[in-house]
Design an enzyme around this catalytic site. Structure first.
Site, PDB file in Angstrom:
ATOM      1  N   LYS A 156      15.462  -8.905   7.103  1.00 30.87           N
ATOM      2  CA  LYS A 156      14.887 -10.240   7.337  1.00 30.87           C
ATOM      3  C   LYS A 156      15.898 -11.164   8.013  1.00 30.87           C
ATOM      4  CE  LYS A 156      10.758  -9.471   5.727  1.00 30.87           C
ATOM      5  NZ  LYS A 156       9.638  -9.390   6.666  1.00 30.87           N
ATOM      6  N   TYR A 204      16.145  -5.174   2.354  1.00 27.68           N
ATOM      7  CA  TYR A 204      15.129  -6.161   2.758  1.00 27.68           C
ATOM      8  C   TYR A 204      15.798  -7.424   3.312  1.00 27.68           C
ATOM      9  CZ  TYR A 204      10.879  -9.057   2.131  1.00 27.68           C
ATOM     10  OH  TYR A 204       9.798  -9.879   2.317  1.00 27.68           O
TER      11      TYR A 204
HETATM   12  P1  NDP Z   1       1.536  -6.766   1.690  1.00 29.13           P
HETATM   13  O1  NDP Z   1       2.284  -5.704   0.976  1.00 29.13           O
HETATM   14  O2  NDP Z   1       0.439  -7.492   0.979  1.00 29.13           O
HETATM   15  O3  NDP Z   1       0.934  -6.174   3.072  1.00 29.13           O
HETATM   16  C1  NDP Z   1       1.770  -5.463   3.938  1.00 29.13           C
HETATM   17  C2  NDP Z   1       1.037  -5.197   5.231  1.00 29.13           C
HETATM   18  O4  NDP Z   1       1.916  -4.512   6.116  1.00 29.13           O
HETATM   19  C3  NDP Z   1      -0.178  -4.322   5.054  1.00 29.13           C
HETATM   20  O5  NDP Z   1      -1.175  -4.777   5.940  1.00 29.13           O
HETATM   21  C4  NDP Z   1       0.331  -2.945   5.473  1.00 29.13           C
HETATM   22  O6  NDP Z   1      -0.685  -2.100   6.001  1.00 29.13           O
HETATM   23  C5  NDP Z   1       1.294  -3.322   6.563  1.00 29.13           C
HETATM   24  N1  NDP Z   1       2.320  -2.318   6.867  1.00 29.13           N
HETATM   25  C6  NDP Z   1       3.290  -1.852   6.042  1.00 29.13           C
HETATM   26  N2  NDP Z   1       4.045  -0.938   6.690  1.00 29.13           N
HETATM   27  C7  NDP Z   1       3.534  -0.838   7.948  1.00 29.13           C
HETATM   28  C8  NDP Z   1       3.870  -0.050   9.087  1.00 29.13           C
HETATM   29  N3  NDP Z   1       4.892   0.816   9.060  1.00 29.13           N
HETATM   30  N4  NDP Z   1       3.125  -0.189  10.219  1.00 29.13           N
HETATM   31  C9  NDP Z   1       2.075  -1.052  10.249  1.00 29.13           C
HETATM   32  N5  NDP Z   1       1.719  -1.830   9.196  1.00 29.13           N
HETATM   33  C10 NDP Z   1       2.431  -1.710   8.057  1.00 29.13           C
HETATM   34  O7  NDP Z   1       2.646  -7.777   2.211  1.00 29.13           O
HETATM   35  P2  NDP Z   1       2.668  -9.381   2.292  1.00 29.13           P
HETATM   36  O8  NDP Z   1       1.402  -9.888   2.869  1.00 29.13           O
HETATM   37  O9  NDP Z   1       3.146  -9.911   1.004  1.00 29.13           O
HETATM   38  O10 NDP Z   1       3.860  -9.597   3.335  1.00 29.13           O
HETATM   39  C11 NDP Z   1       3.652  -9.739   4.734  1.00 29.13           C
HETATM   40  C12 NDP Z   1       4.973 -10.072   5.387  1.00 29.13           C
HETATM   41  O11 NDP Z   1       5.490 -11.277   4.810  1.00 29.13           O
HETATM   42  C13 NDP Z   1       6.048  -9.004   5.174  1.00 29.13           C
HETATM   43  O12 NDP Z   1       6.853  -8.907   6.323  1.00 29.13           O
HETATM   44  C14 NDP Z   1       6.861  -9.572   4.018  1.00 29.13           C
HETATM   45  O13 NDP Z   1       8.176  -9.077   4.022  1.00 29.13           O
HETATM   46  C15 NDP Z   1       6.797 -11.060   4.321  1.00 29.13           C
HETATM   47  N6  NDP Z   1       7.046 -11.915   3.169  1.00 29.13           N
HETATM   48  C16 NDP Z   1       6.265 -11.860   2.049  1.00 29.13           C
HETATM   49  C17 NDP Z   1       6.519 -12.701   0.993  1.00 29.13           C
HETATM   50  C18 NDP Z   1       5.681 -12.705  -0.251  1.00 29.13           C
HETATM   51  O14 NDP Z   1       6.049 -13.441  -1.187  1.00 29.13           O
HETATM   52  N7  NDP Z   1       4.587 -11.985  -0.338  1.00 29.13           N
HETATM   53  C19 NDP Z   1       7.647 -13.646   1.026  1.00 29.13           C
HETATM   54  C20 NDP Z   1       8.398 -13.618   2.243  1.00 29.13           C
HETATM   55  C21 NDP Z   1       8.092 -12.775   3.262  1.00 29.13           C
HETATM   56  P3  NDP Z   1      -1.570  -1.085   5.068  1.00 29.13           P
HETATM   57  O15 NDP Z   1      -2.636  -1.957   4.446  1.00 29.13           O
HETATM   58  O16 NDP Z   1      -2.144  -0.099   6.031  1.00 29.13           O
HETATM   59  O17 NDP Z   1      -0.629  -0.506   4.083  1.00 29.13           O
END
Ligand code: NDP
Length: 249
Positions: free
Chosen positions: A159, A155
């Site tokens: 990133k 990860y």
């Molecule tokens: P969630 O796990 O809540 O949501 C992930 C989203 O990504 C879902 O909408 C999922 O779709 C989608 N997704 C996953 N794999 C794919 C794929 N192969 N193709 C298309 N869509 C995909 O994640 P967060 O909201 O927490 O995180 C969002 C972003 O922010 C990520 O990049 C994460 O790394 C980053 N981030 C998050 C942090 C946190 O504390 N939460 C901190 C720092 C960064 P589906 O619903 O269909 O599964």
């Protein structure tokens, strides 16, 4: 900060941070494509929230790690809506584990979704932005890409990679008035962090000068700034949204 007439696409817009970004951009006037891969009900819920707030959007299913599916999905959006002005590379997954036990597949799937997905989507939308001589590409990185985290080499590498991709693409596209930036959240309350125990959450809060975890809306506000005309002169940058947990340069 109006976005009337702009078409945005947010990968992983069905839940968490992506959902908040969709709702925010739509509230500012953009028509927002809510991308997802596995969970149509969640994507429909994002669309419901967009419409409840008086905005416009549509859902679009494709796996960001699948080059052909990305091409097809984006082609379809451009055929229907004529253009994509704003791309938010937000889709992300975790497959945590110490290196000694990490399977190649766990490395590959995280790099493919979190880093290659951003490459594939950026490449697919660039042409339409270049034609219009206006565009915004914003990728969601993470504090982990800057400070590292035990159990997250895959990860953190993905990133951190987004930063290099962003700076290089910003240089390639600046002449066409397309800005390319990252937003790097700290710890944000979503499904991804829900699994953390109370103890871990308390330990995290102790490292955050502002004393709380962030919200998806905090991240969405930073994306909205970069996507709007207020962000006109900002490119190749990372905007940290982490409560002061890491004070980058
Ligand atoms: P969630 O796990 O809540 O949501 C992930 C989203 O990504 C879902 O909408 C999922 O779709 C989608 N997704 C996953 N794999 C794919 C794929 N192969 N193709 C298309 N869509 C995909 O994640 P967060 O909201 O927490 O995180 C969002 C972003 O922010 C990520 O990049 C994460 O790394 C980053 N981030 C998050 C942090 C946190 O504390 N939460 C901190 C720092 C960064 P589906 O619903 O269909 O599964």
């Amino acid at each position: 900060m109006t976005m009337d007439g702009k078409i945005a696409m947010v990968t992983g817009g069905s839940r968490g941070i992506g959902r908040a970004i969709c709702v925010r951009l739509a509230a500012m006037g953009a028509t927002v494509g809510v991308n997802y891969v596995a969970n149509p009900a969640a994507a429909e819920e994002t669309l419901r929230q967009i419409e409840a707030a008086g905005g416009k959007g549509f859902t679009v299913r494709f796996n960001v790690a699948d080059a052909e599916a990305v091409q097809e999905g984006i082609k379809e959006i451009i055929a229907t809506h004529g253009q994509i002005d704003i791309l938010v590379n937000n889709a992300g997954i975790t497959r945590d584990g110490l290196v000694a036990r990490m399977k190649d597949e766990e490395w590959d799937s995280v790099l493919d979704t979190n880093l290659k997905g951003a490459f594939l989507c950026s490449k697919a939308v660039m042409r339409t932005m270049m034609k219009k001589r206006w565009g915004r590409i914003i990728s969601i990185s993470s504090v982990v890409g800057f400070v590292g985290n035990s159990g997250q080499v895959n990860y953190a590498a993905a990133k951190a990679g987004l930063t290099g991709l962003t700076k290089s693409l910003a240089r390639e596209l600046a002449g066409r008035n397309i800005t390319v930036n990252c937003v790097a959240p700290g710890y944000i309350v979503t499904d991804m962090t829900d699994g953390l125990s109370e103890d871990v959450q308390e330990a995290l809060k102790a490292q955050i000068p502002l004393g709380t975890l962030g919200t998806p809306e905090d991240v969405a506000a930073a994306v909205a700034f970069l996507a709007s005309s207020d962000g006109n002169y900002v490119t190749g940058q990372t905007l940290h949204v982490n409560g002061g947990m890491y004070m980058g340069h």
